[in-house]
Design an enzyme around this catalytic site. Structure first.
Site, PDB file in Angstrom:
ATOM      1  N   LYS A  37       7.279  -1.364   1.366  1.00 44.40           N
ATOM      2  CA  LYS A  37       6.769  -2.378   2.432  1.00 44.40           C
ATOM      3  C   LYS A  37       6.713  -3.865   1.928  1.00 44.40           C
ATOM      4  O   LYS A  37       6.576  -3.997   0.796  1.00 44.40           O
ATOM      5  CB  LYS A  37       5.234  -1.776   2.652  1.00 44.40           C
ATOM      6  CG  LYS A  37       4.255  -1.460   1.450  1.00 44.40           C
ATOM      7  CD  LYS A  37       2.978  -1.007   1.893  1.00 44.40           C
ATOM      8  CE  LYS A  37       1.934  -0.954   0.552  1.00 44.40           C
ATOM      9  NZ  LYS A  37       1.302   0.215   0.435  1.00 44.40           N
ATOM     10  N   TYR A 263      -3.339 -34.146  -4.626  1.00 40.05           N
ATOM     11  CA  TYR A 263      -4.182 -34.099  -3.587  1.00 40.05           C
ATOM     12  C   TYR A 263      -5.628 -33.813  -4.356  1.00 40.05           C
ATOM     13  O   TYR A 263      -5.870 -33.497  -5.265  1.00 40.05           O
ATOM     14  CB  TYR A 263      -4.050 -32.877  -2.801  1.00 40.05           C
ATOM     15  CG  TYR A 263      -3.052 -33.109  -1.918  1.00 40.05           C
ATOM     16  CD1 TYR A 263      -2.983 -33.940  -0.796  1.00 40.05           C
ATOM     17  CD2 TYR A 263      -1.923 -32.281  -1.808  1.00 40.05           C
ATOM     18  CE1 TYR A 263      -1.761 -34.019   0.188  1.00 40.05           C
ATOM     19  CE2 TYR A 263      -0.979 -32.198  -0.951  1.00 40.05           C
ATOM     20  CZ  TYR A 263      -1.060 -33.164  -0.071  1.00 40.05           C
ATOM     21  OH  TYR A 263       0.324 -33.100   0.909  1.00 40.05           O
TER      22      TYR A 263
HETATM   23  C1  LIG Z   1       1.194   0.983  -0.662  1.00 43.53           C
HETATM   24  C2  LIG Z   1       1.449   2.514  -0.525  1.00 43.53           C
HETATM   25  C3  LIG Z   1       1.601   3.191  -1.484  1.00 43.53           C
HETATM   26  C4  LIG Z   1       2.109   2.648  -2.964  1.00 43.53           C
HETATM   27  O1  LIG Z   1       1.048   2.246  -3.612  1.00 43.53           O
HETATM   28  P1  LIG Z   1       1.435   1.540  -5.149  1.00 43.53           P
HETATM   29  O2  LIG Z   1       0.012   1.253  -5.753  1.00 43.53           O
HETATM   30  O3  LIG Z   1       2.091   0.366  -5.124  1.00 43.53           O
HETATM   31  O4  LIG Z   1       1.971   2.377  -5.980  1.00 43.53           O
HETATM   32  C5  LIG Z   1       1.575   4.600  -1.495  1.00 43.53           C
HETATM   33  N1  LIG Z   1       1.119   5.074  -0.514  1.00 43.53           N
HETATM   34  C6  LIG Z   1       0.691   4.285   0.631  1.00 43.53           C
HETATM   35  C7  LIG Z   1       0.201   5.059   1.869  1.00 43.53           C
HETATM   36  C8  LIG Z   1       0.764   3.134   0.812  1.00 43.53           C
HETATM   37  O5  LIG Z   1      -0.008   2.075   1.686  1.00 43.53           O
END
Ligand SMILES: *Cc1c(COP(=O)(O)O)cnc(C)c1O
Length: 400
Positions: A37, A263
């Site tokens: 993701k 800034y």
């Molecule tokens: C993001 C996510 C993971 C992966 O988690 P990590 O801590 O990056 O290993 C696994 N399951 C779900 C449902 C997630 O949203």
């Protein structure tokens, strides 16, 4: 001289090695659903996914249907799951492109069934149970009726039952055992009633690396594949960082003592200062919160970030670095020869977690892939029905 203003080096060999470490921890009988993701946590989901599928990953987890479609368009035929949930407007695309959807309510179940029936297709779903995360998912006491409803829906196919663990320390946190027990209770009863099909899965990176058992049918690692775990968890020293964020010096100037920089003039030269300007800013992933706070590597030495970080530019103090020149490569995080600024350090300095740092590496930052020479990327084809055939292309081409 480097051709980019800012770029992220992505080491696919390190990535593959991390997948190997995960595989070694979970054993041969458990499938890997790699979480890609947020554009593979900023690493580039298309290149990462194709590499992963050549290294024993069996399915991919994404955040949105748009991310899933990008992978489908690039030729990924493996199962893809939208991990959290979809909004109604995403449902048609998911069904049309055979994208698995996490399901959390009776209403959503009915909606998908009706839609799939209208389309004359099957919608593949994973029942998501909320065992303590409190965010998405059906509460355990409602899970069995929902499984019955899925079973009775002619156009839904149950491809998994899942939950998500909230503790960053995985199995080391006693609350994880509470979540596991709630999950096991539903899974056991559902099995007795013959309502289970597909994969049962719950473990993220923290769970995998703290030895959580049982792992059931599949694990869902994300951050560990990219080389990061909270420092105290076992295995964090074996994982290799995959991303290095870099820029170059575009301008050098000598400032008189007392000159303000950036800034709000939040930093003033305490002495005559050689200042370097970098063409990378917070839009590129160098957090605004690192203004007057973090450091970078130039010629293997640390140089402090001085003044506020701007959207497109950052200023550093290089007074102490002999021979510093325009065009010198600068490392924001990652390795530079023997020297290294770990991602974890940058996250701590910015008051955030490593996840947010790599995810916020901006769209205009070029991703440069190294290694992973054996990556095969299926060529998109009109008669696309062969999953395994592929044409070797350079990872760069794969991104086109
Ligand atoms: C993001 C996510 C993971 C992966 O988690 P990590 O801590 O990056 O290993 C696994 N399951 C779900 C449902 C997630 O949203």
């Amino acid at each position: 001289m480097d051709s980019y203003r800012a770029w992220a080096d992505i080491d696919l060999d390190a990535f593959a090695s991390n997948l190997g470490l995960i595989r070694a921890r979970i054993g041969p009988g458990v499938a890997m659903m790699l979480v890609v993701k947020a554009d593979a946590y900023g690493h580039g989901a298309v290149a990462i996914s194709h590499c992963a599928l050549r290294h024993g990953v069996g399915a991919l987890g994404v955040g949105t249907s748009g991310e899933a479609l990008e992978l489908r368009r690039s030729g990924v035929r493996a199962p893809i799951l939208v991990l959290g949930t979809i909004v109604d407007g995403e449902a048609t695309a998911c069904i049309l492109h055979d994208i698995h959807v996490a399901l959390h309510s009776a209403d959503r179940c009915q909606m998908l069934e009706d839609l799939a029936a209208r389309l004359g297709l099957i919608a593949r779903v994973h029942l998501k149970i909320d065992t303590g995360m409190g965010r998405l998912g059906v509460l355990p006491e409602r899970a069995l009726p929902l499984l019955e409803q899925i079973r009775a829906s002619r156009h839904l196919r149950l491809c998994g039952v899942m939950t998500h663990v909230s503790a960053p320390e995985g199995a080391r946190d006693p609350f994880t055992a509470v979540q596991q027990a709630r999950f096991a209770e539903v899974v056991d009863e559902a099995r007795r009633r013959g309502l289970i099909s597909g994969w049962i899965h719950l473990a993220n990176s923290a769970c995998v690396f703290t030895g959580l058992t049982p792992l059931y049918d599949a694990v869902r690692p994300g951050i560990s594949a990219y080389g990061v775990l909270p420092g105290e968890l076992p295995g964090s020293d074996e994982l290799e960082p995959v991303m290095g964020l870099r820029s170059q010096i575009v301008y050098l100037k000598d400032l008189a003592e007392g000159s303000p920089v950036g800034y709000a003039g939040s930093w003033c030269a305490p002495r005559p200062t050689r200042l370097a300007t970098l063409p990378i800013g917070y839009n590129d992933g160098l957090s605004w919160r690192l203004g007057n706070h973090g450091s970078v590597l130039v010629r293997g030495e640390r140089a402090r970030i001085v003044g506020r970080v701007s959207m497109d530019y950052t200023t550093i103090d290089v007074t102490h670095i002999p021979g510093v020149s325009v065009g010198d490569r600068v490392t924001i995080f990652g390795r530079d020869g023997e020297a290294e600024i770990p991602l974890e350090e940058v996250a701590a300095a910015a008051g955030t977690i490593p996840y947010e740092i790599t995810c916020s590496v901006g769209r205009r930052v070029e991703r440069i892939y190294r290694g992973g020479d054996d990556v095969l990327v299926p060529r998109p084809r009109a008669d696309a029905d062969s999953a395994s055939e592929g044409t070797p292309v350079s990872p760069d081409l794969a991104r086109a």
